[in-house]
Design a protein around this motif. Sequence first.
Motif, PDB file in Angstrom:
ATOM      1  N   SER A 179      -2.041  23.898  -4.580  1.00  0.00           N
ATOM      2  CA  SER A 179      -1.173  23.885  -3.484  1.00  0.00           C
ATOM      3  C   SER A 179      -0.144  22.996  -3.258  1.00  0.00           C
ATOM      4  O   SER A 179       0.530  23.113  -2.409  1.00  0.00           O
TER       5      SER A 179
ATOM      6  N   THR B 113      -8.080  28.477   8.265  1.00  0.00           N
ATOM      7  CA  THR B 113      -7.717  27.742   7.335  1.00  0.00           C
ATOM      8  C   THR B 113      -6.632  26.712   7.791  1.00  0.00           C
ATOM      9  O   THR B 113      -5.880  26.972   8.800  1.00  0.00           O
TER      10      THR B 113
ATOM     11  N   SER C  46      -3.598  24.619   0.924  1.00  0.00           N
ATOM     12  CA  SER C  46      -4.604  23.571   0.734  1.00  0.00           C
ATOM     13  C   SER C  46      -5.491  24.055  -0.501  1.00  0.00           C
ATOM     14  O   SER C  46      -5.491  25.267  -1.054  1.00  0.00           O
ATOM     15  N   GLY C  47      -6.116  23.339  -1.123  1.00  0.00           N
ATOM     16  CA  GLY C  47      -6.875  23.498  -2.369  1.00  0.00           C
ATOM     17  C   GLY C  47      -6.189  23.343  -3.592  1.00  0.00           C
ATOM     18  O   GLY C  47      -5.052  23.103  -3.640  1.00  0.00           O
TER      19      GLY C  47
ATOM     20  N   PHE D 123     -14.173  22.167  -3.780  1.00  0.00           N
ATOM     21  CA  PHE D 123     -13.755  23.350  -4.386  1.00  0.00           C
ATOM     22  C   PHE D 123     -14.989  24.122  -4.769  1.00  0.00           C
ATOM     23  O   PHE D 123     -15.706  24.572  -4.005  1.00  0.00           O
TER      24      PHE D 123
ATOM     25  N   CYS E  78      -4.469  18.455   5.395  1.00  0.00           N
ATOM     26  CA  CYS E  78      -5.329  18.633   4.117  1.00  0.00           C
ATOM     27  C   CYS E  78      -6.034  17.390   3.811  1.00  0.00           C
ATOM     28  O   CYS E  78      -7.172  17.543   3.245  1.00  0.00           O
TER      29      CYS E  78
ATOM     30  N   LYS F  67     -13.499  17.815   5.956  1.00  0.00           N
ATOM     31  CA  LYS F  67     -12.993  19.198   5.286  1.00  0.00           C
ATOM     32  C   LYS F  67     -11.680  19.545   6.627  1.00  0.00           C
ATOM     33  O   LYS F  67     -11.952  19.189   7.823  1.00  0.00           O
TER      34      LYS F  67
ATOM     35  N   PRO G 158     -12.780  23.830   0.987  1.00  0.00           N
ATOM     36  CA  PRO G 158     -11.477  23.162   0.876  1.00  0.00           C
ATOM     37  C   PRO G 158     -11.430  21.813   0.293  1.00  0.00           C
ATOM     38  O   PRO G 158     -10.322  21.376   0.031  1.00  0.00           O
TER      39      PRO G 158
ATOM     40  N   HIS H  39     -18.718  28.451   2.856  1.00  0.00           N
ATOM     41  CA  HIS H  39     -18.050  27.634   1.862  1.00  0.00           C
ATOM     42  C   HIS H  39     -18.962  27.315   0.522  1.00  0.00           C
ATOM     43  O   HIS H  39     -20.147  27.192   0.781  1.00  0.00           O
TER      44      HIS H  39
ATOM     45  N   ASP I 110      -3.034  16.235  -4.908  1.00  0.00           N
ATOM     46  CA  ASP I 110      -4.289  17.090  -4.231  1.00  0.00           C
ATOM     47  C   ASP I 110      -5.465  16.019  -4.292  1.00  0.00           C
ATOM     48  O   ASP I 110      -5.542  15.175  -4.808  1.00  0.00           O
TER      49      ASP I 110
END
Lengths: 1175, 476
Positions: A269, A332, A265-266, A644, A894, A659, A641, A728, A139
């Motif tokens: 994930s 998202t 995502s994130g 964090f 992503c 993003k 995203p 966010h 990720d």
Amino acid sequence: MAPEHASSTATAEPEFWQSVDQWMDTPQFREMVQNEFPEDAAEWVDPVSRRQFLTLMGASVALAGAVGCNPSFKPASQRKVVPYVVQPDQITPGVPLFFSTAMPQANGVGLGLIVKSVEGRPIKCEGNPNHPSSEGAIDLSALAAPLSFYDPDRSQACRMGETATTADKAIAAFKEILTRQAEKPLADRGEGVRLLTEPTTSPTIFRLMDDFLKRFPAAKWIQYEPIGNSNSRKGLFAAFGKNVTPIYDFSEANVVLSLDADFLSGPGSVRYAKDFGARRRISTIDATEELEEKHAKDNPDDKTHFHPKWEAIIAEATSGMNRLYVVEGALTSTGAVADHRLPLKPSQIESFARALAVELKITGVTAGTLPAEVLAWIAPLAADLLAQSGHCAVIAGEHQSPAVHILTAAINLKIKAGHAPVKYIPPLDGVTGDAADDFKKLVAEMNAGKVHTLLMSGVNPVYDAPADLEFAKALDAVKAKKAGGVFHHGLYLDESAVPYATWHINAAHFLEAWGDVRGHDGTASLQQPLIAPLYKGKSLLEILATAIEFPISEAMALVKDTWEKAFAEKKIGETKVDGVPLTFAKYWEKSLRDGVLIESKADFPKLKSAELGEVKLDKLAAPGFTQAAIDKLEIQFRPDPVLFDGKFANNGWLQELPKPVTNLTWDNAAMVSPRTADELKFTQNFAWTGGERGSTETDIAELTVGGRKLKVAVHVQPGMADNVVVLHLGLGRERAGKVGDKRGFDSYKLRATDGLWNAPVTEMRRTGERYTLAVAGAHAAMESRRPVRHASVEQYANDEDFAQIPPTSAAEFEEIRMLTPGTIENFQLNGLKHPYAHDHGDHGGGEHDHKGHDARLKKLSLYLVNPITVNGEEATKSYRRWGMTIDLGSCTGCGACTLACVAENNIPVVGKDQVMRGRAMHWIRIDRYFSIPGHATMSDELGAAKIGPEKRKEKIKESSAIRTHFQPVPCQQCEKAPCEVVCPVGATVHGADGLNDMVYNRCVGTRYCSNNCPYKVRRFNFLQYTDYDTGSLKLLNNPEVTVRTRGVMEKCTYCVQRIRNAEIEVEREWKNRSGPLLDDAGKPKLDKAGNEMRKPTEDKFGRPKILDGDIVTACQQACPSQCITFGDLNDDASEVIKAKAEPHNYGLLAELNTMPRTSYLAAIRNPNKNMPQGA
Amino acid sequence: MATVTEPATRGHIPNEIFPPHPEGLLGGNHDTVTLGDKIADVVIGGSTPKAWWMWFLFGFMLLQGLVVGLAYLFYMGTGVWGINQPVAWGLAIVNFVWWIGIGHAGTLISAILLLMHQKWRTSINRFAEAMTLFAVSCAGIFPLVHMGRPWLGYWLFPFPNNMAVWPQPRSPLMWDAFAVSTYLTVSLVFWYVGLIPDLAILRDTAKHKLQRMAYGMLALGWRGSAYHWRRYEKLYLLLAGLGTPLVFSVHTIVSFDFAVAIVPLWHATIFPPFFVAGAIFSGFAMVVWLAVPLRHYYGMKDFITDKHMELCAKVMIATGLLVSFGYFCELWMGWYSHSLYEWETTYQRIWEGPYWWSYWCLITTNTIIPQLLWIKRVRTNELLLFLVAGSVHIGMWFERYVIIITLSRDHTPGAWGRYAPTEWDYAIMVGSVGLFITLFCLFIKFLPMISITEMREFLPFKQGGRDGHAVMENAK
């Protein structure tokens, strides 16, 4: 000399010739080592200088040689060493080494990594295929970790107040406080002492904490995470009466309903995206083969050639596809790939869950009120869930109230999700209560003067704690006590360190510290350092162990001790590996090498239904559990995203990464739907510089939530629910560092304990000020050009050529497909036999041969791949032909591919100003489009020609109809590349294997190639973007890739360095590398004579062959949903040639005769026909 | 053989009144002597008009924009400009093509009109050629400095080198390098060869030693002997022949920069003729712009008569219509091609895109306003003609701007963007204008702006001339 195989157990005896000074432990030697360059002593407090680096490098290289034969052991020490003069074995300068480690992420959950180390410096993180949370993918935060590691803004020294000090002194101060506590009676020991750490799953830290809390029972340990999981914990505790964490297995889920959960995502994930994506990709080739095999089995006597009907093929191919329903307020990544997406105000999702529960006949639930168009969803959705009972999952987002989590648990039980896709396991972090509540209590104690010593480790509550708690004031209260002090342990001198910390201890980055961490399913990994700490940072392990006088204070020894005990307890020694019982040394070695600890997952078993019992719904309406519906405008806070919670704010790679969905860089913004923006009179328009490619001018709004105000830029986001503001978290930092300071807006200022995720907006008004957001790629519509081709399963079944129809010269689509390298038609055109071509020359698109096309149209290009004869057989002229396919069906946008490419290819960060000018350097651009597809037709109401800006403005307000598409666009590696012909100096040329090569040295920078590239994938160094000045950042560069200077064009190379490495390897090794050929079950395949079949290592002309997987491009490797396939088009067995033969494979702009080697697999969605809104 | 360079007494006044020139190409009452005096006096005698100083200082001031702009550019890199992805070419290329276009009229006038026996070329060819040289010089700056690494610009030329690399012959940019440098060289030689007899006159009539020495050296020992004349005229004719195809080749090749690319609306066969016509169009507009102040400040109305101005205007309307036809062709092909990319890009260009206004600026200034030239009063009114020519300058600049800006919206919507020039783009653009003005002022001050010998030849027989250019008229 020391013996050949020195013991590597944690004893004090000298190890290997690593520790030359240990070995030659004489005062003179020490003197000599330390005083060789006395005048440079000062350098040690500066950012890493070249000389210092060489020393450090020498250190880790020497370590590598030190610990013996096992490569896994190499970086395994932090003891002082001297540079080598004789090259240690295992180190070949120029050849990188790979070590497994793990990165602790959100909620302390680890992601297994393989880190590439070049001459002792870690330069790139890749996913560890052995690790269940990553399975080889990765990720964003893990990809960006090396940059954070070399960040020159990292805290480089310990401080006492304003003055520099040493870690020893700081730890001694903490120890002294504890020593004083030790004089008290046992029950009072530790009174006033609080440890506030980030959540952790580390068994070794648990050991230390247990020991600490046993000895100081009055002390408390609080795990604090601003983006915690306390809602789900609380809800599930109420539901089951015990602490559980849900984990999901998407390989088992046919139907998935996400209630505001962005599970694709994130952090955490990766595995989910991988399993989920696997069920979005379809292969008609496989389906055909299966049907043929089945037919052959069923009709052994049928000697005629059987070719299944298209309807049967497509039904077979799509039978394994999953279906995703998403109900969410924001838009998202997960919502973007959904088959059905319902934009709904977050505060109404609870009503939605109730309505669904009622529909599913769960007793004890009362339905709330919902608008009719939302209610229309309930019945068909419930029916679909029930129909797939046992193979579906309902997932609630952390942003949702505990009540939604209770309901979700109940629904999951009802639809028997607990059988396979949803598993409940004990929580990994060992928190038993409500972590958010614990934190609240801590602040209350601090304010009440009950805390005199606070150790903060890895947390930044001054920045990210709920605003109403006023954590800074509480810290002042602790400091005012003067009895102990505030200890801050972190990578940066952040908001919580200055001016509040009495002592600051600079932390060791996870790439330079020992530790252990558990993956999402409980599998533990060892975290082994790649290099000696750059700035002598300390890990929490070391601080705790020293301060509490744990018998072992050295981090590696501590971790090893933990697992040695576990090894004994669990009798792991009884397991046999290769028929030999495992010794601990072997176990340790294997664990380090593999990156996972055997059997460690067993500590966190899946709880059986009997253990869980019935779901208790009594707390459903309790205060603190339910979320009241908000009538008017409401705000939802979400973690950024990419960044964090703000921890990574000083990471330029992450800041600059567009993003997902919004394509926003370097900023966050209050996002509202177009209709809400209209109502509130917010406008947004493109600036002249950069425009759609970077600059969006927007209003600054004053947002008031519960009496707190924030001025924040507005971003109009199509697809969002109306009357929702999504903000966010993670930006607007004050003390992040040079990169992250004052970027975006600090949304934590609006976030209070009573509205951690959702809150009513008191007021949102225009201030009249304007702001420029750097939005990379803001153009929304496809303009009837169909760059992203997409269809529902039904549409695909009706028209197998739907993806072939180009926006222009539609009649020639077959001819255009012939010009898409790797397709069956392309092979036929060149007189070659495609491995997946059917005997009568068709597959999928085969019937077209009978359609009587105008043969005169066939030759659209003068240039054909001239076949040549090799050993009497026709072959293409080029020996290896690299090609790539990108499956748009499973792409979640992503950005991992983009970031992996940045890390692999030394792509510079250009900064917000340059992004705004349209000069972002990413080699892979993720184009994001919105469309409003028709129900039955392929029309796009948003992109239709000449819809006009006014009408489009109205259309885009239909949030629920908006469909989001992602398209990663790297260099398409055209066979007939338009860029090549126009370069006056031959700086971009065609390689023998068909790559469109870029010769940086030859480039004079006319940029003509970029103009002539129809995909606009070339990137130009308009200024000197690469940082040549910051010493530590130089260490980050991949030595296999040229660092580009100003005035030079660059672009995706298909990671040519990896290709060349593989070629060298295969030329050297190909005779020896023939492994057994495995079938799908992983067993060796047997030939007709019963002999084991070997992997073919040479092609039919006797040339060494590079097999699938020998070359993995950086993007392909990183992609969590695995939508990138790369390989040799001349290799019949390659995955890529199979993908290219698919009927839904198409070349982007192939109608321009560019013959792109990269092609796309059209997105196929799997909508439910009974749903009110179509695909 | 020409015999017009015979020594004459300065200040001599013709003692008879000559009839007016039948074609209106000559005013006043001139014989060879008064004509020579009038032109040469600007250089070697008389006072410098105040306006010269004004223009020179103005030009010199603007030139500093170039100096500062280039210094900053070289220090920082091309990022100081507004160029980006997808618009990787910006004002630098707009200005390059614009200047190259302006540089067209000079050689056309000197060479082609000469070969076509157009007598009216004689009064304007010298300064038009100078204009060409300076415009091409201004133009030449841009392709060099727009490179990311301009210090490697020589790589565009084939030269033996130890890297064993050669230019890539399929690229129009390499053809450009040849075309522009050839054009500059031939134009320079042509201009200088034409200057030699005049330089000799200046040498012979100069008042100061310094002038005598300077012009003497430049005159290359010209003595006006029959041999000299014979060789001179042969060379002049040959150079005229050589220059003629270059007029067409340069802008044709410059247009290939666009036509060879696959960008929608660039990839068009109309480009070469369309560009050449446009170049002549803008070149003549510039001739008008230069002729007006010369007539005004230096009283050159006798030689650059209203008739000359009108003829320039006629060339402008002819080429202007060709250019407008080109615009029509672009629209037509966009529609007729049935290619989505072509037509959508056309639609973006003229209506829906963010730069629609620039297209209409172009149409207004380049197609609509020049139609005024159909009216004779406009053609013969110096001020109105000057304004129309100004409109053409703007129009031709916008033409290139519109072409370049097409890059902002080409095939892939996801890559669409915008472009706006920065102050550094403008600094260099304005600076190049300054360079042009400065060079032209210096030219007027130090070299005869109209060819003395050719004008003497041009005089009717009665006035001591040969009623045309000796090279051509002798050949008759």
